[in-house]
Write a protein that holds these residues in place. Structure first.
Motif, PDB file in Angstrom:
ATOM      1  N   LEU A 217       0.885  -1.252  -0.175  1.00  0.00           N
ATOM      2  CA  LEU A 217      -0.124  -0.093  -0.094  1.00  0.00           C
ATOM      3  C   LEU A 217       0.899   1.373   0.041  1.00  0.00           C
ATOM      4  CD1 LEU A 217      -2.458  -1.269   2.887  1.00  0.00           C
ATOM      5  CD2 LEU A 217      -2.965  -1.197   0.308  1.00  0.00           C
ATOM      6  N   GLY A 218       0.824   1.991  -0.997  1.00  0.00           N
ATOM      7  CA  GLY A 218       1.584   3.343  -1.011  1.00  0.00           C
ATOM      8  C   GLY A 218       2.890   2.878  -1.889  1.00  0.00           C
ATOM      9  N   THR A 219       3.073   2.303  -2.710  1.00  0.00           N
ATOM     10  CA  THR A 219       3.971   1.586  -3.302  1.00  0.00           C
ATOM     11  C   THR A 219       5.206   2.641  -3.915  1.00  0.00           C
ATOM     12  OG1 THR A 219       4.561  -0.362  -4.713  1.00  0.00           O
ATOM     13  CG2 THR A 219       3.231   1.375  -5.912  1.00  0.00           C
TER      14      THR A 219
ATOM     15  N   THR B 280      -0.671  -0.188  -4.650  1.00  0.00           N
ATOM     16  CA  THR B 280      -1.522   0.872  -4.747  1.00  0.00           C
ATOM     17  C   THR B 280      -1.147   2.064  -4.520  1.00  0.00           C
ATOM     18  OG1 THR B 280      -2.296   0.864  -2.685  1.00  0.00           O
ATOM     19  CG2 THR B 280      -3.466  -0.766  -3.843  1.00  0.00           C
ATOM     20  N   ASP B 281      -1.391   3.236  -5.031  1.00  0.00           N
ATOM     21  CA  ASP B 281      -0.985   4.301  -4.628  1.00  0.00           C
ATOM     22  C   ASP B 281      -1.849   5.412  -4.990  1.00  0.00           C
ATOM     23  OD1 ASP B 281       2.535   5.492  -3.985  1.00  0.00           O
ATOM     24  OD2 ASP B 281       1.088   6.968  -4.411  1.00  0.00           O
ATOM     25  N   ILE B 282      -1.957   6.599  -4.210  1.00  0.00           N
ATOM     26  CA  ILE B 282      -2.857   7.576  -4.486  1.00  0.00           C
ATOM     27  C   ILE B 282      -2.305   8.359  -5.924  1.00  0.00           C
ATOM     28  CG2 ILE B 282      -1.549   9.415  -3.132  1.00  0.00           C
ATOM     29  CD1 ILE B 282      -5.184   9.009  -2.799  1.00  0.00           C
TER      30      ILE B 282
ATOM     31  N   ALA C 247      -6.783   5.372  -2.876  1.00  0.00           N
ATOM     32  CA  ALA C 247      -6.628   5.644  -1.444  1.00  0.00           C
ATOM     33  C   ALA C 247      -6.561   4.424  -0.740  1.00  0.00           C
ATOM     34  CB  ALA C 247      -7.331   6.927  -0.784  1.00  0.00           C
ATOM     35  N   TRP C 248      -5.236   3.964  -0.097  1.00  0.00           N
ATOM     36  CA  TRP C 248      -5.316   2.893   0.554  1.00  0.00           C
ATOM     37  C   TRP C 248      -6.065   1.806  -0.009  1.00  0.00           C
ATOM     38  CZ3 TRP C 248      -0.897   4.078   1.997  1.00  0.00           C
ATOM     39  CH2 TRP C 248      -0.584   5.152   2.296  1.00  0.00           C
ATOM     40  N   TRP C 249      -7.051   1.050   0.790  1.00  0.00           N
ATOM     41  CA  TRP C 249      -7.803  -0.020   0.495  1.00  0.00           C
ATOM     42  C   TRP C 249      -8.864   0.262  -0.643  1.00  0.00           C
ATOM     43  CZ3 TRP C 249      -5.539  -3.985   1.588  1.00  0.00           C
ATOM     44  CH2 TRP C 249      -5.031  -4.398   2.849  1.00  0.00           C
TER      45      TRP C 249
ATOM     46  N   SER D   2       3.520  -2.025   3.751  1.00  0.00           N
ATOM     47  CA  SER D   2       3.647  -0.634   3.522  1.00  0.00           C
ATOM     48  C   SER D   2       4.505   0.260   4.426  1.00  0.00           C
ATOM     49  CB  SER D   2       2.093  -0.229   3.773  1.00  0.00           C
ATOM     50  OG  SER D   2       2.058   1.259   3.608  1.00  0.00           O
ATOM     51  N   ASN D   3       5.183   1.023   3.691  1.00  0.00           N
ATOM     52  CA  ASN D   3       5.945   2.235   4.204  1.00  0.00           C
ATOM     53  C   ASN D   3       4.886   3.246   3.815  1.00  0.00           C
ATOM     54  OD1 ASN D   3       7.963   3.956   5.016  1.00  0.00           O
ATOM     55  ND2 ASN D   3       9.014   3.753   2.959  1.00  0.00           N
ATOM     56  N   PRO D   4       3.957   3.803   4.946  1.00  0.00           N
ATOM     57  CA  PRO D   4       3.262   4.861   4.533  1.00  0.00           C
ATOM     58  C   PRO D   4       4.076   6.107   4.780  1.00  0.00           C
ATOM     59  CG  PRO D   4       2.583   4.110   6.478  1.00  0.00           C
ATOM     60  CD  PRO D   4       3.567   3.267   5.930  1.00  0.00           C
TER      61      PRO D   4
ATOM     62  N   VAL E   8       3.111  14.295  -0.620  1.00  0.00           N
ATOM     63  CA  VAL E   8       2.360  13.514  -0.292  1.00  0.00           C
ATOM     64  C   VAL E   8       2.956  12.105   0.159  1.00  0.00           C
ATOM     65  CG1 VAL E   8       2.102  12.443  -2.571  1.00  0.00           C
ATOM     66  CG2 VAL E   8       0.285  12.314  -1.301  1.00  0.00           C
ATOM     67  N   ALA E   9       4.226  11.842  -0.136  1.00  0.00           N
ATOM     68  CA  ALA E   9       4.929  10.715   0.273  1.00  0.00           C
ATOM     69  C   ALA E   9       5.488  10.741   1.591  1.00  0.00           C
ATOM     70  CB  ALA E   9       6.081  10.291  -0.682  1.00  0.00           C
ATOM     71  N   LEU E  10       5.463  12.046   2.333  1.00  0.00           N
ATOM     72  CA  LEU E  10       5.981  12.290   3.381  1.00  0.00           C
ATOM     73  C   LEU E  10       4.961  12.613   4.574  1.00  0.00           C
ATOM     74  CD1 LEU E  10       8.599  14.958   2.784  1.00  0.00           C
ATOM     75  CD2 LEU E  10       9.005  12.655   2.936  1.00  0.00           C
TER      76      LEU E  10
HETATM   77  C1  LIG Z   1       7.064   7.051   2.219  1.00  0.00           C
HETATM   78  S1  LIG Z   1       6.395   6.726   0.693  1.00  0.00           S
HETATM   79  C2  LIG Z   1       6.872   5.157   0.200  1.00  0.00           C
HETATM   80  C3  LIG Z   1       7.142   4.724  -1.264  1.00  0.00           C
HETATM   81  C4  LIG Z   1       7.673   3.254  -1.382  1.00  0.00           C
HETATM   82  N1  LIG Z   1       6.719   2.381  -0.653  1.00  0.00           N
HETATM   83  C5  LIG Z   1       9.029   3.344  -0.630  1.00  0.00           C
HETATM   84  O1  LIG Z   1       8.966   2.680   0.455  1.00  0.00           O
HETATM   85  O2  LIG Z   1       9.902   3.764  -1.223  1.00  0.00           O
HETATM   86  C6  LIG Z   1       4.533   6.691   1.014  1.00  0.00           C
HETATM   87  C7  LIG Z   1       3.652   6.475  -0.636  1.00  0.00           C
HETATM   88  O3  LIG Z   1       2.479   6.547   0.078  1.00  0.00           O
HETATM   89  C8  LIG Z   1       1.328   7.174  -1.173  1.00  0.00           C
HETATM   90  N2  LIG Z   1       0.176   7.801  -0.538  1.00  0.00           N
HETATM   91  C9  LIG Z   1       0.025   8.878   0.059  1.00  0.00           C
HETATM   92  N3  LIG Z   1      -1.127   8.927   0.501  1.00  0.00           N
HETATM   93  C10 LIG Z   1      -1.626   8.010   0.209  1.00  0.00           C
HETATM   94  C11 LIG Z   1      -3.136   7.368   0.100  1.00  0.00           C
HETATM   95  N4  LIG Z   1      -3.945   8.340   0.754  1.00  0.00           N
HETATM   96  N5  LIG Z   1      -3.309   6.249  -0.618  1.00  0.00           N
HETATM   97  C12 LIG Z   1      -2.548   5.615  -1.185  1.00  0.00           C
HETATM   98  N6  LIG Z   1      -0.993   5.814  -1.235  1.00  0.00           N
HETATM   99  C13 LIG Z   1      -0.934   7.162  -0.565  1.00  0.00           C
HETATM  100  C14 LIG Z   1       2.385   8.276  -1.818  1.00  0.00           C
HETATM  101  O4  LIG Z   1       2.124   8.644  -2.985  1.00  0.00           O
HETATM  102  C15 LIG Z   1       3.822   7.461  -1.428  1.00  0.00           C
HETATM  103  O5  LIG Z   1       4.117   6.974  -2.813  1.00  0.00           O
END
Ligand SMILES: C[S@@+](CC[C@H](N)C(=O)[O-])C[C@H]1O[C@@H](n2cnc3c(N)ncnc32)[C@H](O)[C@@H]1O
Length: 286
Positions: free
Chosen positions: A123-125, A146-148, A175-177, A191-193, A215-217
């Motif tokens: 999740l959040g790939t 998945t990813d947003i 978004a997530w699920w 997941s590494n959210p 959005v990744a942080l």
């Molecule tokens: C910390 S990054 C991790 C990326 C990758 N998994 C890694 O470890 O390098 C978090 C990821 O979650 C995604 N993300 C943020 N909000 C999200 C949401 N509501 N639903 C799904 N993915 C989301 C971001 O776009 C980002 O790619």
């Protein structure tokens, strides 16, 4: 016309500029940028030491050097990062995968050992680093990512192709699920959210704050929003003996443990990283 410049001279000049500017790893940075500018791997850079660089290559290397001197991380400039021994393409929409996240892959492979054809969701790939590494190591496994961010998923697909796992990876935006059909059950959730509290983002190093996508942080006001969203459905998305592996911030273990205990997980364990910091939460039904 100016005299030709050898590749070995060109990258060392960049190294010297980086040294003079006080960068932490001037030689490594210069070598990596030169490899990209000259289209060589590490060994090629050594072997072609005396070969003349083309004017175009020198212009490109100079552009790269200026970006690095302006604070941009090498992996962003090169558009690639190594993770779990594989090279991953990056884009503006993807986080640079971090070495500490390799622990998720290591734990995942240890827990899936002996399973014939496990099913895994990431999740959040982002760049796909976690799921692509797992699938590459387990030729019978199938994955869901998945990813947003649709732009991040384009890069994840590219990396899945590059490492020969695209046929076993279902990549979906949402978004997530929301992106995962209710009928899908998994042996492992990884997941590494995003887990930085919104107010703490301003205090991050510029290399992260300026160049990684927000959005990744951004984990919301307390850094835990993504964990709550993931926990809301995680228990019913796992097979009975399934497990969930999540990366966490060093000070989030107890808060994340509470989130997953409340969400119905009977067993929640915290694993430390090599630096002795809390890094991974493992949740399972029992
Ligand atoms: C910390 S990054 C991790 C990326 C990758 N998994 C890694 O470890 O390098 C978090 C990821 O979650 C995604 N993300 C943020 N909000 C999200 C949401 N509501 N639903 C799904 N993915 C989301 C971001 O776009 C980002 O790619």
């Amino acid at each position: 016309m100016s005299a030709p410049v050898a590749i070995g001279v060109a990258w060392r000049q960049v190294r010297d500029r980086f040294r003079a500017a006080g960068l932490d790893t001037p030689e490594l940075d210069a070598r990596l940028l030169a490899q990209t500018a000259f289209g060589l791997d590490a060994m090629g850079l050594v072997r072609r030491e005396r070969q003349a660089a083309t004017p175009e290559q020198l212009v490109e290397l100079d552009r790269f050097a200026l970006r690095r001197l302006a604070g941009e991380p090498v992996s962003r400039i090169a558009g690639e990062q190594e993770f779990w021994g594989l090279r991953f393409a990056l884009s503006d929409a993807t986080l640079v995968p971090r070495p500490e996240t390799e622990q998720l892959v290591e734990e995942a492979l240890a827990r899936l050992a002996g399973q014939r054809a496990p099913r895994i969701v990431d999740l959040g790939t982002g760049s796909g680093a976690i799921i692509v590494s797992i699938l590459e190591a387990l030729p019978k496994a199938r994955g869901f990512a998945t990813d947003i961010s649709e732009a991040a998923l384009a890069t994840a697909r590219q990396n899945a192709e590059r490492h020969g796992v695209a046929a076993r990876l279902d990549v979906r935006q949402g978004a997530w699920w929301q992106a995962v059909p209710h009928t899908e059950l998994f042996d492992l959730i990884v997941s590494n959210p995003p887990y930085i509290a919104t107010a703490a983002i301003a205090e991050l190093a510029p290399e992260v704050r300026v160049f990684d996508p927000k959005v990744a942080l951004d984990g919301g006001w307390d850094g835990l929003e993504a964990y709550r969203a993931i926990a809301s459905q995680a228990a019913r998305r796992l097979v009975p003996k399934g497990q969930m592996l999540l990366e966490i911030g060093y000070n989030q273990a107890e808060a994340v443990r509470r989130v997953f205990s409340r969400a119905g997980f009977g067993r929640v364990e915290i694993l430390k990283d090599l630096a002795g910091l809390d890094r991974v939460v493992v949740a399972s039904h029992s």
